[in-house]
Motif scaffolding. Structure first.
Motif, PDB file in Angstrom:
ATOM      1  N   ARG A   1       0.771  -1.237   0.093  1.00  0.00           N
ATOM      2  CA  ARG A   1      -0.151   0.108   0.033  1.00  0.00           C
ATOM      3  C   ARG A   1       1.095   1.403  -0.005  1.00  0.00           C
ATOM      4  NH1 ARG A   1      -3.957   1.335   4.834  1.00  0.00           N
ATOM      5  NH2 ARG A   1      -1.888   0.926   6.055  1.00  0.00           N
ATOM      6  N   GLU A   2       2.000   1.176   0.529  1.00  0.00           N
ATOM      7  CA  GLU A   2       2.827   2.245   0.733  1.00  0.00           C
ATOM      8  C   GLU A   2       3.868   2.553  -0.519  1.00  0.00           C
ATOM      9  OE1 GLU A   2       1.750   0.443   4.468  1.00  0.00           O
ATOM     10  OE2 GLU A   2       2.969  -0.460   2.793  1.00  0.00           O
ATOM     11  N   ALA A   3       4.196   3.839  -0.712  1.00  0.00           N
ATOM     12  CA  ALA A   3       5.339   3.870  -1.623  1.00  0.00           C
ATOM     13  C   ALA A   3       6.415   4.507  -0.805  1.00  0.00           C
ATOM     14  CB  ALA A   3       4.893   5.003  -2.735  1.00  0.00           C
ATOM     15  N   VAL A   4       7.468   3.687  -1.087  1.00  0.00           N
ATOM     16  CA  VAL A   4       8.808   3.912  -0.262  1.00  0.00           C
ATOM     17  C   VAL A   4       9.860   4.687  -1.123  1.00  0.00           C
ATOM     18  CG1 VAL A   4       7.879   1.920   1.245  1.00  0.00           C
ATOM     19  CG2 VAL A   4       9.614   1.454  -0.642  1.00  0.00           C
ATOM     20  N   THR A   5      10.604   5.114  -0.231  1.00  0.00           N
ATOM     21  CA  THR A   5      11.877   6.112  -0.605  1.00  0.00           C
ATOM     22  C   THR A   5      13.033   5.421   0.131  1.00  0.00           C
ATOM     23  OG1 THR A   5      10.609   7.876  -1.165  1.00  0.00           O
ATOM     24  CG2 THR A   5      12.978   8.300  -0.720  1.00  0.00           C
ATOM     25  N   ILE A   6      14.321   5.184  -0.777  1.00  0.00           N
ATOM     26  CA  ILE A   6      15.679   4.965  -0.037  1.00  0.00           C
ATOM     27  C   ILE A   6      16.440   6.013  -0.400  1.00  0.00           C
ATOM     28  CG2 ILE A   6      17.282   3.263  -0.035  1.00  0.00           C
ATOM     29  CD1 ILE A   6      14.532   1.980   0.747  1.00  0.00           C
ATOM     30  N   PRO A   7      16.823   7.043   0.558  1.00  0.00           N
ATOM     31  CA  PRO A   7      17.745   8.036   0.140  1.00  0.00           C
ATOM     32  C   PRO A   7      19.080   7.514  -0.080  1.00  0.00           C
ATOM     33  CG  PRO A   7      16.698   8.109   2.390  1.00  0.00           C
ATOM     34  CD  PRO A   7      16.287   6.895   1.958  1.00  0.00           C
ATOM     35  N   PRO A   8      19.598   8.335  -0.756  1.00  0.00           N
ATOM     36  CA  PRO A   8      20.897   7.999  -1.634  1.00  0.00           C
ATOM     37  C   PRO A   8      22.129   7.537  -0.645  1.00  0.00           C
ATOM     38  CG  PRO A   8      20.189   9.992  -2.649  1.00  0.00           C
ATOM     39  CD  PRO A   8      19.380   9.684  -1.275  1.00  0.00           C
ATOM     40  N   ASP A   9      22.075   7.979   0.646  1.00  0.00           N
ATOM     41  CA  ASP A   9      23.253   7.313   1.539  1.00  0.00           C
ATOM     42  C   ASP A   9      22.609   6.432   2.417  1.00  0.00           C
ATOM     43  OD1 ASP A   9      21.274   9.280   2.966  1.00  0.00           O
ATOM     44  OD2 ASP A   9      22.896  10.308   3.553  1.00  0.00           O
ATOM     45  N   HIS A  10      21.650   5.671   1.913  1.00  0.00           N
ATOM     46  CA  HIS A  10      21.072   4.253   2.795  1.00  0.00           C
ATOM     47  C   HIS A  10      20.845   3.434   1.757  1.00  0.00           C
ATOM     48  CE1 HIS A  10      20.519   7.712   5.882  1.00  0.00           C
ATOM     49  NE2 HIS A  10      20.507   6.637   6.786  1.00  0.00           N
TER      50      HIS A  10
END
Length: 359
Positions: free
Chosen positions: A255-264
């Protein structure tokens, strides 16, 4: 050495030092922002059962106990549904002190329900490689839903290297989410970022796919080739719930749209076995930049690979079924997921493996 997941620049340095080596030199396409793709070698062994080498023992020494026959992969060979195979990989490791590794199936591998795990000499766990390990790597492959045609050099697994402790605590994850939202909607943080299942899509009633039980062979080199309807049955619902059949394999979406930051970076992990009689498979690694604006994303859904166990189980909209464990990078990678590299699933929603086309 800085602690964290090692990025592409560090992987190149490990290759140059011989800490990652291969009988056929590693090619640039194998190097991902935070992982290295592993390649199948030239032979596959059909074995009676899955096994681990065990402490002080070598895989090749134990193979005689389990081998049924062997196949040359150079002209292509079919790995049959329901059988277990062991394939020596082209890559081998000589890990330095302080660096460990973990392997996982690539996204497309998981979406085909190919149970694919790495084993090592002296190994007592699948997919876990301790610091100081020096030796070969093997892929154990068990096609669960579809028989597949494979050749040497195909990349079904990937490996991620870590220096020290990389996983974020819940408190660190809460702080990171406050700085830069990691998920659309409310963040459920408990041993990682919770993933729930979407069974009430904004448009239409298509919520997932179920693998058909009797299908043809999939040649893993053929992209957008196979009509999806030959291999998958559409799952539709308007009441926000479905009943999972025991033994069946499903592709659903978070259900969720997720984000992975560039330094993770992140890794999908199961939630709790106690939540029901089903299992969300490991869906592999999430690279820096997945769903992130810096890499052309605006949040990406997580595809869920679900198998029900002994009893039929009612799965309901919004039920938490998995979690993303976030990890810090030792350094920002030179390239991000979806930015100038062949990233098949940036900005994804409900999506089958890249081998299928509509129809």
């Amino acid at each position: 050495m800085t602690t964290g997941v090692l990025p592409d620049s560090h992987l190149k340095a490990m290759i140059a030092r011989g800490e990652i080596a291969a009988e056929t030199p590693v090619i640039p396409e194998q190097i991902q922002p935070a992982s290295l793709d592993l390649r199948l070698g030239h032979v596959a062994y059909r074995i009676r059962a899955s096994f681990l080498a065990g402490k002080t023992r070598r895989v090749d020494a134990r193979l005689a106990e389990f081998e049924m026959h062997r196949m040359d992969l150079r002209d292509g060979a079919v790995l049959e549904k329901g059988c277990v195979y062991l394939v020596p990989l082209m890559e081998r490791l000589a890990l330095p002190a302080g660096v460990t590794a973990v392997a996982n199936a690539k996204s497309s591998t998981g979406r085909l329900d190919l149970l694919t795990r790495v084993i090592t000499d002296g190994g007592t766990e699948f997919d876990r490689i301790p610091e100081g390990y020096a030796g070969p790597l093997y892929a154990e492959i068990c096609p669960r839903s579809f028989s597949v045609l494979v050749r040497p050099g195909m990349r079904l697994n990937q490996i991620r290297f870590r220096a020290g402790q990389a996983a974020l605590s819940d408190a660190e994850l809460i702080r990171l989410h406050a700085e830069e939202p990691l998920v659309s909607g409310e963040a459920v943080i408990d041993g990682g970022l919770g993933f729930s299942v979407d069974l009430l899509p904004e448009t239409g009633d298509l919520v997932g796919y179920r693998a058909k039980p009797h299908t043809g062979v999939i040649d893993l080199d053929r992209i957008a080739h196979y009509p999806a309807s030959d291999f998958w049955e559409e799952i539709r619902t308007r009441d926000g719930r479905i009943i999972l059949d025991p033994g069946a394999f499903y592709i659903l979406v978070s259900r969720e749209a997720v984000t992975i930051p560039p330094d993770h970076a992140a890794e999908m992990a199961p939630y709790l076995a106690m939540v029901g009689e089903f299992r969300v498979h490991y869906a592999g690694f999430f690279d820096p930049g997945f769903g992130h604006g810096a890499a052309g994303g605006a949040g990406s859904r997580g595809v869920l690979e679900v198998r029900c166990h002994e009893a039929p189980f009612v799965l309901e909209h919004g039920q938490v079924v998995g979690r993303l464990v976030y990890e810090r990078m030792a350094a920002r990678p030179d390239r991000l997921y979806g930015a100038g590299i062949a990233s098949n699933y940036q900005g994804q929603g409900l999506k089958l493996a890249k081998h299928f086309r509509a129809g």
